[in-house]
Design a protein around this motif. Structure first.
Motif, short mmCIF file in Angstrom:
data_model
loop_
_atom_site.label_atom_id
_atom_site.label_comp_id
_atom_site.label_asym_id
_atom_site.label_seq_id
_atom_site.Cartn_x
_atom_site.Cartn_y
_atom_site.Cartn_z
N THR A 48 0.84 -1.21 0.00
CA THR A 48 0.00 0.00 0.00
C THR A 48 0.87 1.25 0.00
O THR A 48 0.58 2.22 -0.72
CB THR A 48 -0.93 0.01 1.23
N LYS A 49 1.93 1.23 0.78
CA LYS A 49 2.84 2.38 0.84
C LYS A 49 3.49 2.63 -0.51
O LYS A 49 3.66 3.79 -0.93
CB LYS A 49 3.91 2.14 1.91
N ASP A 50 3.85 1.56 -1.21
CA ASP A 50 4.53 1.68 -2.50
C ASP A 50 3.60 2.05 -3.64
O ASP A 50 4.03 2.68 -4.61
CB ASP A 50 5.25 0.38 -2.84
N THR A 51 2.33 1.64 -3.55
CA THR A 51 1.42 1.81 -4.70
C THR A 51 0.20 2.67 -4.41
O THR A 51 -0.47 3.11 -5.35
CB THR A 51 0.91 0.44 -5.17
N GLY A 52 -0.11 2.88 -3.15
CA GLY A 52 -1.33 3.62 -2.80
C GLY A 52 -2.58 2.77 -2.84
O GLY A 52 -3.68 3.26 -2.56
N ILE A 53 -2.45 1.48 -3.14
CA ILE A 53 -3.60 0.58 -3.23
C ILE A 53 -3.85 -0.07 -1.87
O ILE A 53 -2.98 -0.76 -1.33
CB ILE A 53 -3.36 -0.51 -4.30
N LYS A 54 -5.02 0.14 -1.31
CA LYS A 54 -5.36 -0.46 -0.02
C LYS A 54 -5.68 -1.94 -0.19
O LYS A 54 -6.21 -2.36 -1.22
CB LYS A 54 -6.55 0.27 0.60
N VAL A 55 -5.38 -2.72 0.83
CA VAL A 55 -5.61 -4.16 0.80
C VAL A 55 -6.48 -4.58 1.98
O VAL A 55 -6.27 -4.15 3.11
CB VAL A 55 -4.28 -4.94 0.87
N ASP A 56 -7.48 -5.38 1.69
CA ASP A 56 -8.27 -6.03 2.74
C ASP A 56 -8.09 -7.53 2.54
O ASP A 56 -8.20 -8.03 1.41
CB ASP A 56 -9.74 -5.64 2.63
N PHE A 57 -7.80 -8.26 3.60
CA PHE A 57 -7.50 -9.69 3.42
C PHE A 57 -8.22 -10.55 4.44
O PHE A 57 -8.60 -10.10 5.53
CB PHE A 57 -5.99 -9.94 3.51
N ILE A 58 -8.39 -11.81 4.05
CA ILE A 58 -8.91 -12.86 4.91
C ILE A 58 -7.96 -14.04 4.85
O ILE A 58 -7.45 -14.39 3.78
CB ILE A 58 -10.33 -13.29 4.48
N ASP A 59 -7.69 -14.64 5.99
CA ASP A 59 -6.78 -15.78 6.08
C ASP A 59 -7.57 -17.06 5.86
O ASP A 59 -8.57 -17.31 6.53
CB ASP A 59 -6.14 -15.79 7.47
N MET A 60 -7.13 -17.89 4.90
CA MET A 60 -7.82 -19.15 4.62
C MET A 60 -6.86 -20.13 3.97
O MET A 60 -6.09 -19.76 3.09
CB MET A 60 -9.02 -18.91 3.70
N SER A 61 -6.86 -21.37 4.41
CA SER A 61 -6.00 -22.41 3.84
C SER A 61 -6.38 -22.66 2.38
O SER A 61 -7.53 -22.50 1.98
CB SER A 61 -6.13 -23.70 4.64
N SER A 62 -5.40 -23.10 1.60
CA SER A 62 -5.61 -23.26 0.16
C SER A 62 -6.64 -24.32 -0.17
O SER A 62 -7.49 -24.13 -1.05
CB SER A 62 -4.28 -23.58 -0.54
N GLY A 63 -6.61 -25.46 0.53
CA GLY A 63 -7.59 -26.51 0.26
C GLY A 63 -9.00 -26.08 0.62
O GLY A 63 -9.97 -26.38 -0.09
N GLU A 64 -9.12 -25.35 1.72
CA GLU A 64 -10.41 -24.83 2.15
C GLU A 64 -10.96 -23.86 1.12
O GLU A 64 -12.15 -23.88 0.76
CB GLU A 64 -10.23 -24.13 3.50
N LEU A 65 -10.08 -22.98 0.59
CA LEU A 65 -10.51 -22.00 -0.41
C LEU A 65 -10.92 -22.67 -1.71
O LEU A 65 -11.93 -22.30 -2.32
CB LEU A 65 -9.38 -21.01 -0.67
N LEU A 66 -10.16 -23.67 -2.15
CA LEU A 66 -10.51 -24.37 -3.39
C LEU A 66 -11.88 -25.01 -3.27
O LEU A 66 -12.69 -24.92 -4.20
CB LEU A 66 -9.45 -25.43 -3.70
N SER A 67 -12.18 -25.64 -2.13
CA SER A 67 -13.50 -26.24 -1.93
C SER A 67 -14.59 -25.18 -2.00
O SER A 67 -15.66 -25.40 -2.57
CB SER A 67 -13.54 -26.95 -0.57
#
Length: 336
Positions: A48-67
């Motif tokens: 965000t500091k380098d680009t000015g683009i804000k980020v919102d994130f959620i933590d989730m395991s890859s297998g859980e997300l694929l399902s």
């Protein structure tokens, strides 16, 4: 008393897992990221500091997300997928769930660490090893395991914890690496022996090291990232690279098909693969990075890279369903 406390802690693990969000909720006006990576808060702050683009994130395991993606028929709630085992990225590509983007920075990433068609790229390398609780091993009169064969010995009965390969990309990579190294028959025979030492499978890849640091288990199978290696200075634990062979997988990164913030998502991929981005990511969660010329961080242990198993990356994705079905048929009763 100590043993009773450990048993109580183990019992709680069956109660504290949250089954997955019915929908992902993000703030408006931000790049939406699903992340499974150590140090992500500071990584995104620097982006965000380098680009000015804000980020919102959620933590989730890859297998859980694929399902979740498959259940929602590929309709993404996020823009970028950052971190997690590469098997799920390959499977997602094959199901048409990812956006093709060939970043100009990819020319500095060896082809063995990225998709030849541009649907995903590695970010860093995740090596698999052990973490032991020195106090628990001393109490039990056990030596720390040095090889995968050691880990399956009867003396470690009920002292080993690892994450469910159906949820954790790192642990699926472990399973598939050993299958490629040993062959199907020998590998499944090995897992049957190892399974006798594992009372249940954890729900997240980051859960086993936490259970070893808290004294619930003597040994964990872990991703050997700086996040966990640095726990040695805070807890009575030791991290160990296996002496016989080291399973590994690139931690992946991709843009979701039909991403709402496509231009911003591309800028994140460019930044994460740039020299500066790779150094920022490396310093927040020390690992070997995929970009040419980025040094291995001094804060992680010296590792003999020749011990890495020689694997066919594509097989991680194409054989995922088959292997996980076999795993479930053998060890489904341990996935609480």
């Amino acid at each position: 008393k100590h043993k009773e406390e450990r048993m109580k802690k183990r019992a709680l693990t069956f109660l504290i897992f949250l089954l997955g969000l019915s929908s992902l909720v993000f703030a408006e006006g931000s790049l939406k990221v699903v992340a499974a990576y150590g140090g992500k808060e500071k990584i995104f702050q620097q982006f965000t500091k380098d680009t000015g683009i804000k980020v919102d994130f959620i933590d989730m395991s890859s297998g859980e997300l694929l399902s979740k993606l498959e259940a929602e028929q590929g309709k993404p709630s996020a823009d970028v997928w950052f971190g997690g085992g590469l098997d799920s990225f390959i499977a997602a590509k094959n199901k048409g769930l990812l956006e093709k983007y060939v970043s100009p920075e990819m020319k500095e990433v060896p082809l063995k660490y990225r998709d030849k068609d541009g649907y995903w790229s590695g970010v860093s390398l995740v090596l698999v090893g052990f973490m032991v609780n020195n106090d628990i091993l001393e109490e039990k009169g056990l030596k720390a395991p040095k090889t995968w064969a050691d880990l399956a010995k009867p003396e470690y009965r009920d002292e080993v914890i690892m994450a469910n390969p159906a949820i954790s990309g790192t642990n699926y990579a472990l399973v598939h690496n050993l299958i490629q190294a040993l062959g199907e028959e020998k590998a499944w025979a090995y897992f049957e022996e190892l399974g006798k030492n594992i009372p249940f499978l954890a729900k997240r890849g980051g859960e086993p090291p936490l259970k070893v640091t808290s004294g619930e288990f003597g040994v964990a199978v872990i991703p050997m990232s700086g996040e966990f290696i640095l726990m040695e200075g805070k807890y009575p634990v030791t991290t160990i690279y296996p002496e016989d062979m080291i399973p590994w997988v690139p931690a992946g990164m991709a843009i979701f098909k039909n991403a709402e913030n496509l231009d911003e998502a591309k800028k994140f991929i460019d930044w994460a693969l740039s020299e500066k981005g790779q150094i920022v990511i490396r310093d927040e969660d020390p690992r070997a990075m995929v970009r040419n010329g980025v040094e291995i961080p001094k804060s992680i242990k010296t590792v003999d890279m020749s011990k890495l198993i020689d694997i066919d990356i594509e097989r991680l994705g194409t054989e995922r369903e088959q292997i996980l079905n076999e795993w479930k048929s053998r060890f489904g009763n341990k996935a609480k």
